[in-house]
Every structure is written in C-alpha cells, then in structure tokens.
Write an enzyme that holds these catalytic residues in place. Sequence first.
Site, PDB file in Angstrom:
ATOM      1  N   ASP A 244      82.025  22.733   7.131  1.00 42.80           N
ATOM      2  CA  ASP A 244      81.192  21.595   7.545  1.00 42.80           C
ATOM      3  C   ASP A 244      81.883  20.291   7.118  1.00 42.80           C
ATOM      4  OD1 ASP A 244      78.924  20.259   8.481  1.00 42.80           O
ATOM      5  OD2 ASP A 244      77.880  20.435   6.567  1.00 42.80           O
TER       6      ASP A 244
ATOM      7  N   GLU B 247      84.906  16.202   9.826  1.00 48.00           N
ATOM      8  CA  GLU B 247      85.338  15.183  10.828  1.00 48.00           C
ATOM      9  C   GLU B 247      86.565  14.429  10.351  1.00 48.00           C
ATOM     10  OE1 GLU B 247      82.179  15.686   9.785  1.00 48.00           O
ATOM     11  OE2 GLU B 247      81.708  16.859  11.568  1.00 48.00           O
TER      12      GLU B 247
ATOM     13  N   ASP C 121      73.703  17.935  13.410  1.00 45.95           N
ATOM     14  CA  ASP C 121      72.381  17.617  12.850  1.00 45.95           C
ATOM     15  C   ASP C 121      71.425  17.078  13.903  1.00 45.95           C
ATOM     16  OD1 ASP C 121      73.446  18.443  10.498  1.00 45.95           O
ATOM     17  OD2 ASP C 121      73.760  16.433   9.675  1.00 45.95           O
TER      18      ASP C 121
HETATM   19  C1  GLC Z   1      75.467  18.581   7.029  1.00 49.45           C
HETATM   20  C2  GLC Z   1      75.390  19.752   7.995  1.00 49.45           C
HETATM   21  C3  GLC Z   1      74.112  20.505   7.769  1.00 49.45           C
HETATM   22  C4  GLC Z   1      74.039  20.960   6.315  1.00 49.45           C
HETATM   23  C5  GLC Z   1      74.178  19.771   5.368  1.00 49.45           C
HETATM   24  C6  GLC Z   1      74.283  20.185   3.906  1.00 49.45           C
HETATM   25  O1  GLC Z   1      74.491  17.648   7.314  1.00 49.45           O
HETATM   26  O2  GLC Z   1      75.502  19.328   9.309  1.00 49.45           O
HETATM   27  O3  GLC Z   1      74.016  21.589   8.642  1.00 49.45           O
HETATM   28  O4  GLC Z   1      72.832  21.613   6.069  1.00 49.45           O
HETATM   29  O5  GLC Z   1      75.338  19.030   5.693  1.00 49.45           O
HETATM   30  O6  GLC Z   1      75.375  20.969   3.677  1.00 49.45           O
END
Ligand code: GLC
Length: 712
Positions: free
Chosen positions: A347, A350, A427
């Site tokens: 995650d 970017e 998100d």
């Molecule tokens: C980011 C991700 C989300 C995750 C959060 C905490 O916002 O997109 O899916 O739950 O980080 O890790």
Amino acid sequence: MRKRILTIYLFTISCFGLSPVIGQTDKLIDKDVSIFYPAHYNAKENQPSFALLKEPKPMGNVPKNWKIKPDFYSKDGKTIVALPIAKGTDLYGTGENVGSLVRNGKKVTLWNTDNFRYLADKGKRLYQSHPWVLGVNKDGTAFGVIADNTWKQDIDLSDSIRFISDGPAFRVIVIQRNSPQEVIKELTKLIGRMEMPPLWSLGYQQCRFSYVPDTRIKSLADTFRLKKLPCDVIWMDIDYMERFKIFTFDKKNIPDPKGVNDYLHAKGFHSIWMIDPGVKVEKGYSVYESGSKGDHWVQTADHKEFNGKVWPGECAFPDFTRPETRTWWSGLYKDFMATGIDGVWNDMNEPSVFDGPNGSMPIDNWHRGGGNLPADVHLRYHDVYGMLMVKASREGILKANPDKRPFILSRSGYLGSNRYAATWTGDNTGNTDNMKLSIPMVLNLGLSGQAFSGPDLGGFALNTSADLFGQWIAMGTFFPFMRGHAAKGENNKEPWAFGTEIENVSRTALNRRYRLLPYFYTLFNEASKNGMPVMRPVFFADPKDTTLRKEQQTFLVGNDLLIIPKWAVNPIQPKGIWRIISIAGENSTTDKYQADVKLKGGAIIPLGNIIQNTTQFNLDSLTLMVSLDSNGKATGTMYEDAGDGFQYQHGAYLLSTFTAKQAGQKVEVKIAAKGGNLKPTGRKYKIIVVTDKGTVETGWTTDTKVSVKLPE
Ligand code: GLC
C-alpha cells in the site's frame, strides 16, 4: 542542435544497446501494430520501457493506408502527442479513473496520488497511471494507443486523443484491429499478462483497518465459519506492526504471528499482511539500519537521504530503481513469509508522503537507477515507483515460497503492473455513488490490461447503511477481486454486522460466487493467456451495436454471464437470448438485493458446489448449466489445475469442452477433454438446461454423454 541530439543518441546506443531511431519515424512492429517516434526522440530519456515487455523490433514499414497517426509537437514547455479521432469513436481505458465508462471529453492526470475518497483534484488523478486509450470505431473495429512514457503527463480526450507530458519527447504505439477484444489481446501481448493467481485469491476476503489484537482476528475467522459465510482470506492492516514499522509485529497485539497464521490455516483461511514502502527513520530498527548501510534510499535533489512523513512518522524510501535495492527489499520477505503469511498487500506506494508536495515526493528528488535504468529525477520515476516495488516484492515472495503462486495487492500501478500484482480502487466512500462508480472503474482497469481488480466492498470511508451493504455485496460478488474493507473509526462492515436480513443476503451472494468458481477460474486462465478481462463491458457482447457502448450499470463476467444489479434503471441489454438463471437456489426476480444473472443463449457454464472456502474446492460433482441458442446449440469450456503451485506450466491441468445439441425434444450434452494431462476419475455430472419454458435437471451421472428431455 541536431548534431548534439545525434551525439547523445549515439552515446545512448553504445551505452544501452538500444535500437536506432534516427531517420526512423515510424515502423511496423507486429501485425497491425506500429511505433511512432518524434524527430527529437532521445532513447536515454525514455528507455527501457516500463510498459513493454521487450524492446519492439521493427519488421517493416507502416502501411500506406494506416489510419491512426500521431502528431508530435511541443508547446509551453510540454511535449505533446495528438491523434485525431473520427466522429462516432468511443474511447475507453486510461486506467483507473472516476466517472463514466466512456472517456470521451475527459481529462486525467497520470500522477499516482494517494487520493482519499477521490476528493483531491475531483479524482482526476488517482493511485495508478495507464498511458493507454482504447478506441472503438463506429463500425465496431477498434484501435489502441500506448504512450511509452513514464514522466508526469495528462491524457486529454476533449476532442481528440492527446498525451501532454512534462517530460521529454516520447514514442507511441498504435494498435489497429477488427474488434476491441483483439486490441486488448495485442495490448497485453505487448505489456504482459498476469500469471495464474492462487485459487484462494478468487474467494471472498475480509479486511478492515485493522483487526487487532490476535484474539479479534481469531474470533472474526470463527464467526465466518460459525455463520456459514464462505470466506478465504483475512487481511492484516498496519496495526499489526510495532508502531507501523514494516516487517515487525507488535508484541502486544500480535505476540505470535505464526500462531495467528496457523490458526487461520487450520480453519481454511489464507492470510494477507500489509507492507508499505516507507521505512521509519529510527536508530536500531533493523530495516532502517540495513537500508542505510546499503545506501538504499531515494535522495533529495542535492543527494541527501530524503525523509518524509507517513504512518510511522519520519520515513526513508527505498530507491527501487536501484537493482541492489530491489534485491535487498526482496530479501526482507524471507523471515516475514516464514511466519506462514500467504499474500502481501503493498500500500501507500504512489509513494504517499503526508507532508510532501501533492502528498508525495518533490519532483526533483533523485533516483540513482542502475543496470539499464538511468539515474534521473522523481518526475520520471514517480508513476513507476509502485510498479518497481511490487516487482521486487514478488521476487522476494517467490524466493521465500518457490512452490507457491505469489499474491500481491498493490494500490499504485502503471501500465504493465498487472504482471506483478492485483489491484483495488483505493479509498472509496460508503455511498451509493461510489458503489455504482466501481463498475466503470473496474471495467476501465480491465480495458487497460489490469484484469484482477475490485473496489473496497461496502466502501472504505464513512459508515455504510445496511441497505447499501446488501446492494454492494450482491453486485460485488461478481467482481474479479472481492474484498470487504472499512476505515478506522467507521462502522463494522462484515456481512453479519447489519442484522439478519443482510447476513442472509451476503450468504446467498457468497454462495453464488463460490458455485461460480470453476467459471471464474477459467476466466482467470483466459486472462493469463490472452489478457481478456474477467469483468467485461456489455458492449463486448456486440461491439457493432453502438447502443451498448455507454452501458455501465451492468456488466459481463466472461462472455456468458450478464450481471444486472438490482438498482440498475433501464439498462441497455445486448440483443439475442439471455436467460435468467438461479445459481445457489435464489430467485433474483423476486429478491430485493440479488442481481439478475443472465446466461447467454449458446453457452454452457460449469458450477461447483457451495463450499466455505477453496481448501474444500473440488470438482468431483460438477453441474453444467446449458442455455441453447436459436439453433439449439451451446458450448462451454472449463480450465482446472491444482489451484496453486506451478505444475500447471508443465501440463498438470485439464481443459474440458462441453457441447450441447438439440435433437427433437432432447438435448445431447457431451463432455470432452481438450488439453492438459490431468484426468478426472469418477467425476459426476448434473446437467441443467435453462429454457424459455422452465428449467430441466438431470440426476448425477458419471457418463460424459448425457441426454436431457426438454419440457413440452
Ligand atoms: C490506506 C489504504 C487503506 C488502508 C490504510 C491503512 O489508506 O488505502 O486501504 O486501510 O491505508 O493502512
């Protein structure tokens, strides 16, 4: 000036072994695929390509009658490629985007952005970048354009196709084909296709930010089994870590990670744990120490270690352009995976930097490259940062578990990332608008080469109502990637969290998915072979029928199933025979939530049994659902293999074909092996023929030739 370009160019060729481009403004590189170079193209600034699997080889001149030709120019410091489009052309693709399925008139910025609730810049830049446009001509023929450019750029589809870049001049590749399907096949031939994922990753998956402590994870798993709600994967979000430090486990919340994984495995679950790229700057923290020792960090413009804030506070960021850094990163997975982890969630790649410009790094940050990648500024490598990360992660995971198919979910990506990871749409928000939006989002990702994706079911941000959750799971059960997720502080969004009615709705929806797994798995195999998306736009049923081009409330799964969510208002349906079917005992025509599923006339689909997870998956008893076409015929196929591992690459698979033919009041159904070495023993079949006068069903039989009597 020309002389200078030539010098740079010759230097480039000698250093990187690249093929010459001088005097070569366009070339044919495959049947009906051409590459176009601007006059002042400098290979060193753009190659090696990230999108393309390999450097294209010229195989002749571009035919004289070639239709889609780009113009190259520069304006206001930007480099631009423009391609005119004929009236009546519908545009698709451009990767992950919000808004309508048809992209005509839209503008997107390809600059991977952590875009919570798609609010920044009205969602015009999201987590992924796909410099790719699919065009479907009025007559159903099609073309596609790849801008082979990683530098920051916009795609402007206001009245033509324009790629407008902040970087140097870049080349484009144009595909011309007889249908959009053929264009997607060629696109994915060029950029690569996903490898077969493990079967378990096609099941339902439950996530939230975050299930801790370990006792909560265990009781979550128990509840799925107790309530007989099928589920395959439990996800561990960042709170499992010690103060958000990657590759660590919080001693209080998760004192025994292996114990958690063992517990989940014993109950037929797989586990996925999150790894972000940001490494907490902290003395004595092993990952920061080893990363610093290896000099692995992205640098500032003046070549100092770059630091910026993410979840753990001040972080350093691996410079994945460096081969040594990728090797180091891959190696970090060894001990991590040894705790019994099955899949990884990459995650924030970017990369998201909370206190950086536009939520990321300064564009003049410095990447040092190596191997055949030149050192260059972040402006060039930003959009492929996540792709390089998942490439390295995949290598590490594969090394740690050489006999298992890796599964990675990545938030960021670039054209070609489908080679390394599945994705989700980031998100989103728990509202009706975002639920509906997830259809065109996933469709356009599929039309951009990313076949394995889905949204956070139920919506990540904000509380979700019972009704919305019911609608969302009823529809989401047909998405390639199916995961429920919820943000910290929002209401519980497990299938049972909204009361008995929605729990029952969820169970039916999940039972439908699990019965359809043999069909889904066959589609994933197709995606891995020819890049065809699992979830397809309705116009794929007939690209010549322009009335279908905008349809985005409904969608196809493969070619044979049309999914019509309950909330769809006057959807445009493809012509021909499409018959409503019941998959798991439901009657969608009277149900408030379950989507109508229509089986195409002429199709046969395989259905498995209702199971609680894929460790119970078997095809000992297989149901074939038949819908005859107007000539009384139908066909279907099914792909099967061990569901994990790589033996399928050495022949350990079976491709079966099913054919049905009406003769008078009877339908003769035949089952035959078409490819692969696997041989099912004693498999039982049941045939269901769906007709306009009702449904007829046989008993179980081991015969591979079955005769079914049609209703009078
Ligand atoms: C980011 C991700 C989300 C995750 C959060 C905490 O916002 O997109 O899916 O739950 O980080 O890790």
